[in-house]
Scaffold this motif. Structure first.
Motif, PDB file in Angstrom:
ATOM      1  N   ALA A 227       0.810  -1.213   0.000  1.00  0.00           N
ATOM      2  CA  ALA A 227       0.000   0.000   0.000  1.00  0.00           C
ATOM      3  C   ALA A 227       0.844   1.264   0.000  1.00  0.00           C
ATOM      4  O   ALA A 227       0.433   2.284  -0.580  1.00  0.00           O
ATOM      5  CB  ALA A 227      -0.924   0.002   1.218  1.00  0.00           C
ATOM      6  N   PHE A 228       2.006   1.246   0.629  1.00  0.00           N
ATOM      7  CA  PHE A 228       2.834   2.453   0.649  1.00  0.00           C
ATOM      8  C   PHE A 228       3.203   2.870  -0.774  1.00  0.00           C
ATOM      9  O   PHE A 228       3.223   4.057  -1.105  1.00  0.00           O
ATOM     10  CB  PHE A 228       4.098   2.234   1.480  1.00  0.00           C
ATOM     11  CG  PHE A 228       4.947   3.464   1.652  1.00  0.00           C
ATOM     12  CD1 PHE A 228       4.591   4.439   2.572  1.00  0.00           C
ATOM     13  CD2 PHE A 228       6.099   3.655   0.893  1.00  0.00           C
ATOM     14  CE1 PHE A 228       5.377   5.577   2.735  1.00  0.00           C
ATOM     15  CE2 PHE A 228       6.881   4.785   1.050  1.00  0.00           C
ATOM     16  CZ  PHE A 228       6.515   5.741   1.973  1.00  0.00           C
ATOM     17  N   ARG A 229       3.502   1.896  -1.607  1.00  0.00           N
ATOM     18  CA  ARG A 229       3.789   2.208  -3.014  1.00  0.00           C
ATOM     19  C   ARG A 229       2.581   2.916  -3.644  1.00  0.00           C
ATOM     20  O   ARG A 229       2.730   3.926  -4.343  1.00  0.00           O
ATOM     21  CB  ARG A 229       4.057   0.924  -3.798  1.00  0.00           C
ATOM     22  CG  ARG A 229       5.289   0.119  -3.420  1.00  0.00           C
ATOM     23  CD  ARG A 229       5.363  -1.061  -4.360  1.00  0.00           C
ATOM     24  NE  ARG A 229       6.517  -1.932  -4.162  1.00  0.00           N
ATOM     25  CZ  ARG A 229       7.129  -2.579  -5.151  1.00  0.00           C
ATOM     26  NH1 ARG A 229       6.692  -2.438  -6.389  1.00  0.00           N
ATOM     27  NH2 ARG A 229       8.148  -3.371  -4.905  1.00  0.00           N
ATOM     28  N   TYR A 230       1.393   2.359  -3.411  1.00  0.00           N
ATOM     29  CA  TYR A 230       0.212   2.878  -4.081  1.00  0.00           C
ATOM     30  C   TYR A 230      -0.153   4.271  -3.588  1.00  0.00           C
ATOM     31  O   TYR A 230      -0.670   5.095  -4.359  1.00  0.00           O
ATOM     32  CB  TYR A 230      -0.959   1.916  -3.900  1.00  0.00           C
ATOM     33  CG  TYR A 230      -0.724   0.537  -4.467  1.00  0.00           C
ATOM     34  CD1 TYR A 230       0.253   0.319  -5.436  1.00  0.00           C
ATOM     35  CD2 TYR A 230      -1.466  -0.558  -4.042  1.00  0.00           C
ATOM     36  CE1 TYR A 230       0.476  -0.946  -5.959  1.00  0.00           C
ATOM     37  CE2 TYR A 230      -1.256  -1.821  -4.568  1.00  0.00           C
ATOM     38  CZ  TYR A 230      -0.279  -2.013  -5.520  1.00  0.00           C
ATOM     39  OH  TYR A 230      -0.064  -3.263  -6.044  1.00  0.00           O
ATOM     40  N   CYS A 231       0.114   4.539  -2.316  1.00  0.00           N
ATOM     41  CA  CYS A 231      -0.127   5.897  -1.822  1.00  0.00           C
ATOM     42  C   CYS A 231       0.748   6.903  -2.556  1.00  0.00           C
ATOM     43  O   CYS A 231       0.312   8.025  -2.850  1.00  0.00           O
ATOM     44  CB  CYS A 231       0.141   5.960  -0.317  1.00  0.00           C
ATOM     45  SG  CYS A 231      -1.096   5.129   0.697  1.00  0.00           S
ATOM     46  N   GLN A 232       1.978   6.511  -2.864  1.00  0.00           N
ATOM     47  CA  GLN A 232       2.872   7.413  -3.591  1.00  0.00           C
ATOM     48  C   GLN A 232       2.434   7.552  -5.054  1.00  0.00           C
ATOM     49  O   GLN A 232       2.495   8.647  -5.630  1.00  0.00           O
ATOM     50  CB  GLN A 232       4.330   6.924  -3.508  1.00  0.00           C
ATOM     51  CG  GLN A 232       4.809   6.592  -2.101  1.00  0.00           C
ATOM     52  CD  GLN A 232       4.474   7.640  -1.074  1.00  0.00           C
ATOM     53  OE1 GLN A 232       4.680   8.840  -1.296  1.00  0.00           O
ATOM     54  NE2 GLN A 232       3.941   7.208   0.068  1.00  0.00           N
ATOM     55  N   HIS A 233       1.995   6.454  -5.670  1.00  0.00           N
ATOM     56  CA  HIS A 233       1.405   6.553  -7.014  1.00  0.00           C
ATOM     57  C   HIS A 233       0.284   7.590  -7.018  1.00  0.00           C
ATOM     58  O   HIS A 233       0.210   8.457  -7.901  1.00  0.00           O
ATOM     59  CB  HIS A 233       0.791   5.209  -7.434  1.00  0.00           C
ATOM     60  CG  HIS A 233       1.756   4.196  -7.938  1.00  0.00           C
ATOM     61  ND1 HIS A 233       1.486   2.861  -7.905  1.00  0.00           N
ATOM     62  CD2 HIS A 233       2.983   4.318  -8.501  1.00  0.00           C
ATOM     63  CE1 HIS A 233       2.500   2.187  -8.424  1.00  0.00           C
ATOM     64  NE2 HIS A 233       3.418   3.056  -8.798  1.00  0.00           N
ATOM     65  N   ASP A 234      -0.610   7.466  -6.041  1.00  0.00           N
ATOM     66  CA  ASP A 234      -1.773   8.354  -5.998  1.00  0.00           C
ATOM     67  C   ASP A 234      -1.375   9.800  -5.794  1.00  0.00           C
ATOM     68  O   ASP A 234      -2.019  10.715  -6.331  1.00  0.00           O
ATOM     69  CB  ASP A 234      -2.725   7.900  -4.898  1.00  0.00           C
ATOM     70  CG  ASP A 234      -3.506   6.651  -5.280  1.00  0.00           C
ATOM     71  OD1 ASP A 234      -3.219   6.083  -6.345  1.00  0.00           O
ATOM     72  OD2 ASP A 234      -4.391   6.242  -4.513  1.00  0.00           O
TER      73      ASP A 234
END
Length: 509
Positions: A169-176
């Protein structure tokens, strides 16, 4: 091992196992997608209603759009077209919102805050944007007095993504965050405003600006993590001292709502968040983008219509292709140009380079291609990959577009396979992975890890809107087998890492 690299390795999906995650969705603890601050004064914002006069192609002609005055209505349009709701959907008794900025799983971890001096219809201070009701919550009354623009700060709520995706999820928060940054740049450009990412701001300063460091205001509520600050407007932004000094003694209001009644801890996420903490004053040296010819025309549709129409395709028809001119235009929009959104937001040289799996592009052989977004990176990419790749010029490709054919072949099954066996990566006109420079993500500048994912999200936002302008649709793919892609391309070590996948084609509804 470096804690950032350790997290990156642990959060990789592999063909024989996925990164640690919940395994199933606990609907009883699904997070509320809307943060609210109870007790904060609210300011209702006007909806756009019709369409802005700005056409899509106008965004890429310097000076074509005069700057609109800053005030309640224009800032409402900025927030609506970047962080606001685009539509409501319902099915089987469930109802959910779609937003102008896409998000992994439609979970929306990114929150937006506006800091401004007194403007027509708006009091000075710090406001939280509440997209559900399209209103501002006046968190802090502060006597800001600068001229020329406003600050928009972004924060992230990691639990919103971790509920579904576990440690990845940390990756996806940065994508967002990257998607939101590009969405802000496009919306601001439609109003005639330039944007700039203020890289000298540190995490502690962003937390102080947004009030997310105020523990009493978050008692019992999920915390927010500082991400980025953007200056919107011409001229020189106020200094950190000027902004934070204006908050000294400010009257704060509101308490954050709890988003979920239960949580599962993922210790890797707070660990990598702490490891990537960014101090103030750490800005990359500015790099002037190369002089490039203007972008070819793509669409005269209103920008606001394209932005609000954007959707994440759930399936592709396996038939629809893309003309070569439209394909080249779409890739050309990924190259940085001065004064053009969204890349004028950044000052550093590009650090991500798409590897494309082309299936159905007119007059192009199906196969694997590479686009070096910074010409200086081309020799490094060539040296890092398989030595038998062709790196051949592409017939009909504009001379300034550094697109190279690596190998002609049918890659539909491969593209789907490395994207977690998702057919959308092979049924489209093309899909891609994004190779990021990774050898400089080390102890000295660990926050670059976050910024690489921001750049990936920005690329994704360009692809979303350019696909809409071309009459097709796209979707981001966060699930892929990292090392399987590296192995197939011949990459060894960690000089480059695959950080995001994307696919574009004819969508099935």
């Amino acid at each position: 091992m470096n804690p950032v690299r350790e997290y990156h390795e642990r959060s990789k999906h592999r063909p024989d196992r996925y990164a640690p995650g919940p395994g199933r969705l606990d609907w009883a603890t699904q997070p509320d997608p809307f943060r609210r601050y109870a007790g904060a004064p609210t300011i209702d914002l006007p909806l756009l209603g019709g369409e802005l006069a700005a056409g899509w192609d106008d965004l890429f002609v310097p000076g074509a759009l005069p700057a609109r005055p800053f005030g309640l209505a224009t800032l409402a349009h900025l927030l609506e077209l970047s962080l606001g709701l685009a539509a409501w959907k319902s099915y089987g008794g469930n109802r959910w919102a779609l937003r102008c900025n896409p998000s992994s799983g439609n979970l929306h971890p990114t929150e937006g805050y506006l800091a401004c001096p007194e403007l027509p219809g708006l009091p000075a201070g710090v406001h939280h944007y509440a997209p559900h009701d399209h209103r501002l919550e006046h968190r802090a009354a502060a006597p800001f007095t600068w001229d020329g623009g406003v600050l928009v700060a972004l924060t992230g709520i990691h639990w919103r993504e971790a509920w579904k995706y576990g440690i990845r999820a940390f990756r996806y928060c940065q994508h967002d965050c990257g998607h939101a940054l590009a969405a802000l740049a496009y919306a601001a450009a439609a109003l005639g405003w330039p944007t700039r990412l203020l890289t000298d701001w540190g995490d502690d300063e962003i937390a102080a600006l947004t009030g997310i460091d105020r523990g009493a205001d978050f008692a019992g509520a999920e915390p927010e993590a500082p991400e980025a600050v953007v200056w919107i407007g011409p001229g020189t932004p106020p200094s950190q001292d000027q902004v934070l000094g204006g908050l000294a003694g400010a009257a704060w209001a509101g308490r954050a709502n709890a988003l979920s009644r239960g949580h599962r801890d993922w210790p890797d996420i707070p660990a990598v968040a702490a490891a990537t903490h960014k101090p103030a004053g750490e800005s990359p040296p500015p790099t002037a983008p190369p002089a490039l010819p203007p972008l070819a025309p793509a669409s005269r549709e209103p920008v606001s219509r394209l932005i609000r129409r954007r959707r994440s395709a759930q399936a592709f028809d396996g038939v629809t292709g893309l003309g070569a001119p439209a394909f080249f235009r779409l890739l050309d929009a990924l190259l940085p140009r001065a004064e053009q959104p969204p890349w004028a937001l950044l000052t550093a040289a590009p650090q991500l380079h798409p590897v494309l799996f082309v299936h159905r592009v007119q007059d192009l052989e199906p196969g694997i291609y590479c686009l070096a977004r910074d010409p200086a990176a081309l020799p490094t990419l060539q040296a890092a990959m398989r030595q038998d790749w062709l790196w051949a010029a592409v017939p009909g490709c504009p001379a300034h577009l550094p697109l190279r054919l690596l190998a002609p072949m049918d890659v539909r099954a491969f593209a789907a396979g490395v994207s977690c066996d998702q057919d959308i990566a092979g049924d489209s006109a093309f899909s891609l992975g994004m190779l990021a420079r990774f050898d400089d993500v080390a102890d000295a500048r660990p926050w670059l890890y976050r910024e690489r994912f921001w750049e990936a999200g920005m690329i994704g936002q360009v692809l979303y809107l350019e696909a809409e302008a071309a009459g097709v649709q796209g979707t981001g793919i966060g699930c892929y087998f990292d090392d399987a892609v590296h192995e197939a391309l011949g990459l060894t070590g960690t000089r480059f890492q695959d950080l995001y996948h994307f696919t574009v084609g004819g969508a099935l509804v």
